[in-house]
Structure formats: C-alpha cells, structure tokens
Scaffold this active site. Structure first.
Site, PDB file in Angstrom:
ATOM      1  N   GLU A 100      -5.547 -14.804 -34.340  1.00 44.54           N
ATOM      2  CA  GLU A 100      -4.649 -13.240 -33.613  1.00 44.54           C
ATOM      3  C   GLU A 100      -5.980 -12.745 -32.959  1.00 44.54           C
ATOM      4  OE1 GLU A 100      -4.303 -10.112 -32.887  1.00 44.54           O
ATOM      5  OE2 GLU A 100      -3.310  -9.777 -34.112  1.00 44.54           O
ATOM      6  N   CYS A 134      -4.772  -3.822 -31.247  1.00 42.17           N
ATOM      7  CA  CYS A 134      -5.137  -5.013 -30.395  1.00 42.17           C
ATOM      8  C   CYS A 134      -3.298  -5.136 -29.075  1.00 42.17           C
ATOM      9  CB  CYS A 134      -4.889  -6.521 -30.635  1.00 42.17           C
ATOM     10  SG  CYS A 134      -3.525  -6.652 -31.993  1.00 42.17           S
TER      11      CYS A 134
END
Length: 327
Positions: A100, A134
């Site tokens: 990720e 993010c």
C-alpha cells in the site's frame, strides 16, 4: 509507517491474525512506542501467545527477516521507492507481498455539484493530519465553468484552518512530522511556481513555529507540474481546470498513482459511471475518500497491489488447498 502508527497494525494485522497467521510488525523508528502500546491492546484482547510481535529492525535486519524461511509473506505501507525494494526482496525469496504505497487522489467536481459544501470538504480532507495521508484529496479537478466559485470558497475555508496545541479539540492543523518531509513539500511548491503554477493562497499563523507548513492553495495549468505528477505529502490543495467531464476523467487517469479518489455531482448515476472509469483502487461519489475496515483497501499502478481490510484482506495471506478424496 510514521503518519498513522496506531491505525496500521489494525488494518493489516487484524486480517492476518483472523486468517491464522502470526503478525510481526517492524515500525518506523520514531513511532515504536505506539506500536508497543498496540501490542498491549492485542494481548488484552487475547492474543497473548506471541501472535502479535513488534520487532525493532534496521534495513539490513529487515532484509534478512524477509528472507527468513519462517516468514511466509510481507505487507508494507510507505513510499513507492521502498515498496519496490521490498517487493524485489520478497520476490527473490518467492514470497507473497502486499504493498500500500503513495497516492495522488483525484477530486473531480462537476459543474452541477454544490460548490460551497464541496470546497469545504476538499479543504478538510486536504489538511487532515497536516496533509500527510496517502488516501486524501490531492488533485482538485474542477469543471472550468465553476473554477472561480470553487476557488473563492476554498480560500474562505482554508483561511479558517486553526493551528495550535494538538490537545485542543478546536485545533485541526499541526506541524509536519519530519524536517525532510517539510523540505520536500517546500521544494515541490517552489518547483511548480518556477514553471508557472500560481499560488492562490497561503494561511500564515502568527504563532506558528518549527515544522509548520502553511496550508496552501495552488492552481496548475501545466501538465508537467510536479504537483500533478508526484505525490505531495503535505497541506497543498492543487486546483486543475477541466474543460468537461471527459477531460476530467483524462486528467484523473493521467497520474502514475491509483489509490483512491472521488467525484462530486448532484447526479449520482453519472457520478457512479465516472467512478467506474477512474483507474484507482477505490472511488467515492459525494464523499471524501476514506478507509473502512469492512471493505478492501489498496491501489493500482504505483500505489501498489494487493488488498487490506474486509474479506479480501483476510484472504491475502492464506493458501487455498485442494484435498480430493476419490469415492
């Protein structure tokens, strides 16, 4: 990672433990204490036989751990550069990996959207955790017919951002986590200005000190801008004009990242149609992107691969096995 040290062990650790694995986490050095605290929580929940472990490792030790035959798989949250190295090491050892990584999420605003409310949500989403998230709105792709109105409201709401004591519940903005992160965001803004991107607004606080980076609004008409092509891990809201819906989709998909995104419109059917065309791991219609433990979370392109959370997250680190018993 350092930006959400409490959340990460839950989103990757819980699915792994539910699948019957032992979970060993290597935290960022500056947030190790938080990870040990999370370990205590897992122990209180019944995982008290070594199922959840914290390992303080340097890079060389981490590489050896990945290669260790007792380790069956690796999951990583962080930068694409480090993620590629970890994927290489896991691949060399023929082990499963889930990555990720970064994101540069599109925030698509169609001309029929309620502009004032959408601008408010864009600002709140962008300054969350001082922009160090993010999955958050980073590229505001605005129909050019409503750009001026959106910009006006974005400035108004950005000016309301309150900096101060993080223990004060009325404060919604703090400093950057590290000097190098501060300097990188500053360099990205300066580089963008040097090629013609406009600084629309900056919120200056008189009581700011240390690694305070002022919440900033930039407008970019340059397809080569670093603000459009790289991840900006700080409180910089980037306005990008789009000629129409097709142009907005083209801009959204031009990124090397594909983590999350959103589209804003009164026409939910149209919003859903556009959402399906955007090359990301998740899209939201009339909602700022977020992680929900019930649903799979992960990206495409340089945002990584594999999924965390939900049923998909549980299955990532399992090995389906066929046992055939002949009659």
């Amino acid at each position: 990672p350092w930006n959400t040290p409490f959340w990460i062990p839950f989103k990757s650790g819980v699915p792994s433990l539910m699948a019957g694995n032992t979970y060993v986490i290597k935290p960022a050095p500056n947030v190790a204490d938080t990870t040990f605290l999370v370990g205590e929580i897992f122990e209180e929940a019944g995982f008290n036989n070594g199922e959840f472990q914290t390992a303080l490792l340097d890079n060389e030790q981490s590489s050896r751990a990945i290669a260790d035959p007792r380790v069956a798989g690796v999951t990583f949250t962080g930068s694409p550069v480090t993620g590629a190295l970890i994927a290489q090491q896991a691949g060399a050892a023929l082990k499963k990996s889930v990555l990720e990584l970064g994101g540069s999420d599109p925030f698509i605003v169609l001309k029929d959207a309620p502009i004032e409310e959408v601008a408010r949500k864009a600002v709140l989403g962008r300054v969350l955790n001082s922009g160090q998230v993010c999955i958050s709105p980073k590229r505001m792709i605005i129909d050019k017919s409503v750009m001026k109105e959106f910009q006006k409201h974005a400035i108004k709401f950005m000016d309301l951002v309150k900096f101060g004591d993080p223990m004060d519940e009325t404060v919604n903005f703090g400093t950057m986590a590290r000097q190098d992160i501060y300097e990188k965001v500053q360099a990205q803004v300066e580089e963008a200005k040097n090629i013609g991107d406009q600084m629309v607004f900056q919120k200056i606080h008189d009581n700011a000190s240390g690694l305070y980076f002022p919440p900033t609004i930039m407008q970019s008409d340059n397809v080569d801008s670093v603000l459009r092509n790289d991840e900006v891990f700080g409180p910089v809201l980037v306005l990008i004009p789009a000629d129409d819906e097709e142009h907005a989709v083209e801009i959204a998909n031009s990124s090397q990242f594909g983590l999350g995104g959103s589209v804003w419109t009164k026409d939910k059917k149209k919003g859903e149609e556009i959402a399906h065309r955007i090359e990301t791991g998740a899209m939201y219609v009339n909602q700022v992107e977020r992680v929900d433990i019930r649903f799979p979370f992960g990206g495409t392109k340089k945002s990584g691969y594999g999924r965390e959370c939900g049923a998909y997250g549980i299955k990532e680190f399992t090995c389906p096995k066929t046992v055939w018993i002949e009659k």
